[in-house]
Enzyme design. Structure first.
Site, PDB file in Angstrom:
ATOM      1  N   CYS A   1       0.990  -1.294   0.138  1.00  0.00           N
ATOM      2  CA  CYS A   1       0.087  -0.019  -0.088  1.00  0.00           C
ATOM      3  C   CYS A   1       0.812   1.358   0.153  1.00  0.00           C
ATOM      4  O   CYS A   1       0.270   2.354  -0.451  1.00  0.00           O
ATOM      5  CB  CYS A   1      -1.200  -0.028   1.258  1.00  0.00           C
ATOM      6  SG  CYS A   1      -2.152  -1.309   1.310  1.00  0.00           S
TER       7      CYS A   1
ATOM      8  N   HIS B   1      -3.920   6.572   1.273  1.00  0.00           N
ATOM      9  CA  HIS B   1      -4.210   5.426   0.863  1.00  0.00           C
ATOM     10  C   HIS B   1      -5.667   4.753   1.102  1.00  0.00           C
ATOM     11  O   HIS B   1      -6.166   4.870   2.122  1.00  0.00           O
ATOM     12  CB  HIS B   1      -3.388   4.523   1.316  1.00  0.00           C
ATOM     13  CG  HIS B   1      -3.592   3.049   1.179  1.00  0.00           C
ATOM     14  ND1 HIS B   1      -4.019   2.621  -0.348  1.00  0.00           N
ATOM     15  CD2 HIS B   1      -3.647   2.049   2.001  1.00  0.00           C
ATOM     16  CE1 HIS B   1      -4.325   1.133  -0.145  1.00  0.00           C
ATOM     17  NE2 HIS B   1      -4.233   0.802   1.029  1.00  0.00           N
TER      18      HIS B   1
ATOM     19  N   ASN C   1     -10.010  -1.203  -2.262  1.00  0.00           N
ATOM     20  CA  ASN C   1      -8.637  -0.922  -1.974  1.00  0.00           C
ATOM     21  C   ASN C   1      -7.708  -1.623  -2.900  1.00  0.00           C
ATOM     22  O   ASN C   1      -7.684  -2.747  -3.294  1.00  0.00           O
ATOM     23  CB  ASN C   1      -8.480  -1.575  -0.740  1.00  0.00           C
ATOM     24  CG  ASN C   1      -6.994  -1.727  -0.129  1.00  0.00           C
ATOM     25  OD1 ASN C   1      -6.137  -1.354  -0.965  1.00  0.00           O
ATOM     26  ND2 ASN C   1      -6.670  -1.652   1.054  1.00  0.00           N
TER      27      ASN C   1
HETATM   28  O1  UT7 Z   1      -4.741  -1.844   2.555  1.00  0.00           O
HETATM   29  C1  UT7 Z   1      -3.762  -2.639   3.290  1.00  0.00           C
HETATM   30  C2  UT7 Z   1      -4.218  -2.338   4.719  1.00  0.00           C
HETATM   31  N1  UT7 Z   1      -5.568  -2.812   4.980  1.00  0.00           N
HETATM   32  C3  UT7 Z   1      -6.154  -2.206   6.041  1.00  0.00           C
HETATM   33  O2  UT7 Z   1      -5.638  -1.255   6.432  1.00  0.00           O
HETATM   34  C4  UT7 Z   1      -7.296  -2.893   6.465  1.00  0.00           C
HETATM   35  C5  UT7 Z   1      -7.507  -2.674   7.945  1.00  0.00           C
HETATM   36  N2  UT7 Z   1      -8.552  -3.168   8.546  1.00  0.00           N
HETATM   37  C6  UT7 Z   1     -10.011  -3.134   8.033  1.00  0.00           C
HETATM   38  O3  UT7 Z   1     -10.030  -2.342   7.241  1.00  0.00           O
HETATM   39  C7  UT7 Z   1     -11.010  -3.879   8.933  1.00  0.00           C
HETATM   40  O4  UT7 Z   1     -10.324  -4.609  10.027  1.00  0.00           O
HETATM   41  C8  UT7 Z   1     -11.625  -4.917   8.133  1.00  0.00           C
HETATM   42  C9  UT7 Z   1     -12.717  -4.166   7.303  1.00  0.00           C
HETATM   43  C10 UT7 Z   1     -10.791  -5.870   7.249  1.00  0.00           C
HETATM   44  C11 UT7 Z   1     -12.544  -5.952   9.070  1.00  0.00           C
HETATM   45  O5  UT7 Z   1     -13.469  -5.045   9.843  1.00  0.00           O
HETATM   46  P1  UT7 Z   1     -13.412  -5.260  11.452  1.00  0.00           P
HETATM   47  O6  UT7 Z   1     -14.481  -4.045  11.857  1.00  0.00           O
HETATM   48  O7  UT7 Z   1     -12.334  -5.193  12.030  1.00  0.00           O
HETATM   49  O8  UT7 Z   1     -14.197  -6.433  11.478  1.00  0.00           O
HETATM   50  P2  UT7 Z   1     -13.737  -7.777  12.189  1.00  0.00           P
HETATM   51  O9  UT7 Z   1     -12.678  -8.477  11.544  1.00  0.00           O
HETATM   52  O10 UT7 Z   1     -13.358  -7.486  13.595  1.00  0.00           O
HETATM   53  O11 UT7 Z   1     -14.897  -8.897  12.084  1.00  0.00           O
HETATM   54  C12 UT7 Z   1     -16.123  -8.704  12.945  1.00  0.00           C
HETATM   55  C13 UT7 Z   1     -17.338  -9.765  12.181  1.00  0.00           C
HETATM   56  C14 UT7 Z   1     -16.584 -11.281  12.642  1.00  0.00           C
HETATM   57  O12 UT7 Z   1     -17.740 -11.821  13.135  1.00  0.00           O
HETATM   58  P3  UT7 Z   1     -17.873 -12.281  14.720  1.00  0.00           P
HETATM   59  O13 UT7 Z   1     -16.641 -12.936  15.155  1.00  0.00           O
HETATM   60  O14 UT7 Z   1     -17.974 -10.944  15.379  1.00  0.00           O
HETATM   61  O15 UT7 Z   1     -18.976 -13.054  14.779  1.00  0.00           O
HETATM   62  C15 UT7 Z   1     -16.111 -11.465  11.179  1.00  0.00           C
HETATM   63  O16 UT7 Z   1     -16.519 -12.960  11.241  1.00  0.00           O
HETATM   64  O17 UT7 Z   1     -17.566  -9.664  11.037  1.00  0.00           O
HETATM   65  C16 UT7 Z   1     -17.218 -10.989  10.441  1.00  0.00           C
HETATM   66  N3  UT7 Z   1     -16.974 -10.693   9.006  1.00  0.00           N
HETATM   67  C17 UT7 Z   1     -17.841 -10.477   7.864  1.00  0.00           C
HETATM   68  N4  UT7 Z   1     -19.232 -10.326   8.204  1.00  0.00           N
HETATM   69  C18 UT7 Z   1     -19.737 -10.148   6.944  1.00  0.00           C
HETATM   70  C19 UT7 Z   1     -15.660 -10.552   8.604  1.00  0.00           C
HETATM   71  N5  UT7 Z   1     -15.513 -10.239   7.215  1.00  0.00           N
HETATM   72  C20 UT7 Z   1     -17.042 -10.322   6.762  1.00  0.00           C
HETATM   73  C21 UT7 Z   1     -17.635  -9.884   5.502  1.00  0.00           C
HETATM   74  N6  UT7 Z   1     -19.192 -10.070   5.583  1.00  0.00           N
HETATM   75  N7  UT7 Z   1     -17.220  -9.696   4.538  1.00  0.00           N
END
Ligand code: UT7
Length: 333
Positions: free
Chosen positions: A114, A260, A290
Site C-alpha cells: 500500500c 491510501h 482497496n
Molecule cells: O490496504 C492494506 C491495509 N489494510 C487495511 O488497512 C485494513 C484494515 N482493517 C480493516 O479495514 C478492518 O479490520 C476490516 C474491514 C478488514 C474488518 O472490519 P472489522 O470491523 O475489523 O471486523 P472484524 O474483522 O473484527 O470482524 C467482525 C465480524 C466477525 O464476526 P464475529 O466474530 O463478530 O461473529 C467476522 O467474522 O464480522 C465478520 N466478518 C464479516 N461479516 C460479513 C468478517 N468479514 C465479513 C464480511 N461480511 N465480509
C-alpha cells in the site's frame, strides 16, 4: 537546485463493476456489512481476456502523458509499484516499458504494497534532484481479484481488495519559484510482516509451491484486520505530521489530503484526528475498493480530473500497509 514536479496524472480501472450485492451471491456477507465496515459499495475486477497489470499501467501512463502534454518518448526511467506482478519474475516494469515502446530505459520494480506508490515517488524525486533523469514515470498498478478467495473463508479479505492502475509523470523543474515535491517520508517495521501477507509461493521452503499451500490458503492474503487498523490510524497521523514538521508547515496549510484508500473508516478517523474538513480529504474507495499501490495515484488522477485538486494546491498523500510500511509526501501543484 533542481526540483521534482508532478506534471501529469492518469489512471485506468477495468470496466467490470462488482457490487456488494454481487459478492452476497457467492459468500456470506452483506451490502450493509461491507458499507458500514469499509465504505465500499462497488469495485472493479479485471478482464483476463483483456487486462494485465502492465497494460492497465500503460493506459494510465498514456493518460498521464497526455495530461502532462509530453510525448511518451520523453520518459527516461520507470518506477513500477505493484505486489501483483504479471509474472513471478521479471517484474511488470519491463513489460510496461515494452508496451510503451521505451526499449533500453531503466525499469525498477517496487513491492512495498500500500505504501508502494509513495516509495516509488521518492525514488523519482531523488533521481531528479540528483540530476540523473529529467522525466520519470511512476506507477501503482494491481490485479488483486485473481487471488481473492470468493467464499465464506475468504470474505474478510475478498470484499476489500480490487484492481486498477494509476500513473504520475515527474519532471525536473529548474524554476526556483516552483516547489513540486517538497519531501517524501518512508518507514517500515518488519516485526509485523506476517500480520498482512501472502506466504506462498516462497523461496525459503523445500518446495516452492505444493497442493497443500493451495488448500491451506497460503497463497491467499492473510490479514489481521483489527491489528492493521489500529496501527494504521496511529501511523497515518504520525507520518503526516512528520511531513508537515519537515517543511515547517501546519495542517491548515494543506489544501487536500489523499490517504491510501484502505478503508473509509480509517480515512475518516485520520481526518477527524487532524481536524480536516470534508472538502480537504479525497476518498474514492466507495467506487474502487482497496487497490493497494494503485489507490493513491488513481485518487490523485481523479481528484485532478474533478478539479478537487487544482493548480497551486498543496497535496499531502499518506499510506499504511503490509510490511508494515507507511509513508507520506507533500506535493505542490
Ligand atoms: O490496504 C492494506 C491495509 N489494510 C487495511 O488497512 C485494513 C484494515 N482493517 C480493516 O479495514 C478492518 O479490520 C476490516 C474491514 C478488514 C474488518 O472490519 P472489522 O470491523 O475489523 O471486523 P472484524 O474483522 O473484527 O470482524 C467482525 C465480524 C466477525 O464476526 P464475529 O466474530 O463478530 O461473529 C467476522 O467474522 O464480522 C465478520 N466478518 C464479516 N461479516 C460479513 C468478517 N468479514 C465479513 C464480511 N461480511 N465480509
Amino acid at each position: 537546485m533542481t526540483k521534482a514536479k508532478v506534471i501529469g496524472l492518469g489512471h485506468y480501472v477495468p470496466e467490470r463493476v462488482v457490487t456488494n450485492f454481487d459478492l452476497e451471491k457467492v459468500m456470506d456477507t452483506s451490502d450493509s456489512w461491507i458499507r458500514e465496515r469499509t465504505g465500499i459499495a462497488e469495485r472493479r475486477y479485471f478482464d483476463p481476456e483483456k487486462d494485465t497489470v502492465a497494460n492497465m499501467a500503460a493506459k494510465a501512463s498514456r493518460d498521464a502523458a497526455e495530461q502532462a502534454g509530453i510525448d511518451i518518448s520523453e520518459i527516461e526511467f520507470i518506477v513500477f509499484a505493484t505486489i501483483t506482478p504479471d509474472y513471478f519474475f521479471p517484474g511488470s516494469g519491463v513489460l510496461l516499458q515494452r508496451e510503451l515502446g521505451l526499449e533500453g530505459i531503466g525499469a525498477l520494480d517496487i513491492r512495498n504494497a500500500c505504501s508502494g506508490f509513495i516509495y516509488a515517488l521518492s525514488i523519482a524525486e531523488q533521481y531528479i534532484k540528483a540530476n540523473t533523469y529529467r522525466t520519470v514515470l511512476v506507477i501503482g498498478a494491481e490485479i488483486q481479484s485473481s487471488a481473492l478467495e470468493m467464499n465464506d473463508r475468504g470474505r474478510g479479505v475478498s470484499v476489500i481488495f480490487a484492481d486498477g492502475a494509476g500513473a504520475a509523470i515527474v519532471q525536473a523543474e529548474d524554476n526556483e519559484q516552483i516547489e513540486g515535491i517538497l519531501s517524501t517520508h518512508l518507514h517500515a517495521d518488519g516485526r509485523f510482516a506476517e500480520e498482512l501477507y501472502v506466504k506462498d509461493p516462497g523461496s525459503s521452503r523445500k518446495h516452492r509451491l505444493t497442493k497443500e499451500m493451495i488448500d491451506e490458503v497460503g497463497i491467499r492474503a492473510h490479514m489481521n484486520g483489527n491489528m492493521v487498523f489500529k496501527h494504521a490510524v496511529v501511523k497515518f497521523q504520525e507520518v503526516i505530521n512528520e511531513a508537515l514538521e519537515a517543511n515547517n508547515l501546519e495542517i491548515g496549510d494543506i489544501d487536500l489530503l489523499i490517504p491510501h484508500q484502505a478503508n473509509l473508516r480509517i480515512s475518516q478517523f485520520v481526518q477527524k484526528q487532524l481536524g480536516l474538513g470534508d472538502d480537504q480529504v479525497f476518498n474514492n474507495i466507495m467506487r474502487y475498493g482497496n487497490t493497494t499501490a494503485a489507490s493513491i495515484p488513481i485518487a490523485m488522477s481523479e481528484a485532478w480530473q474533478k478539479a478537487v485538486l487544482k493548480p497551486g494546491d498543496l497535496l499531502c498523500i499518506a499510506a499504511f500497509g503490509s510490511g508494515f510500511t507507511w509513508a507520506s509526501s507533500l506535493i505542490k501543484f
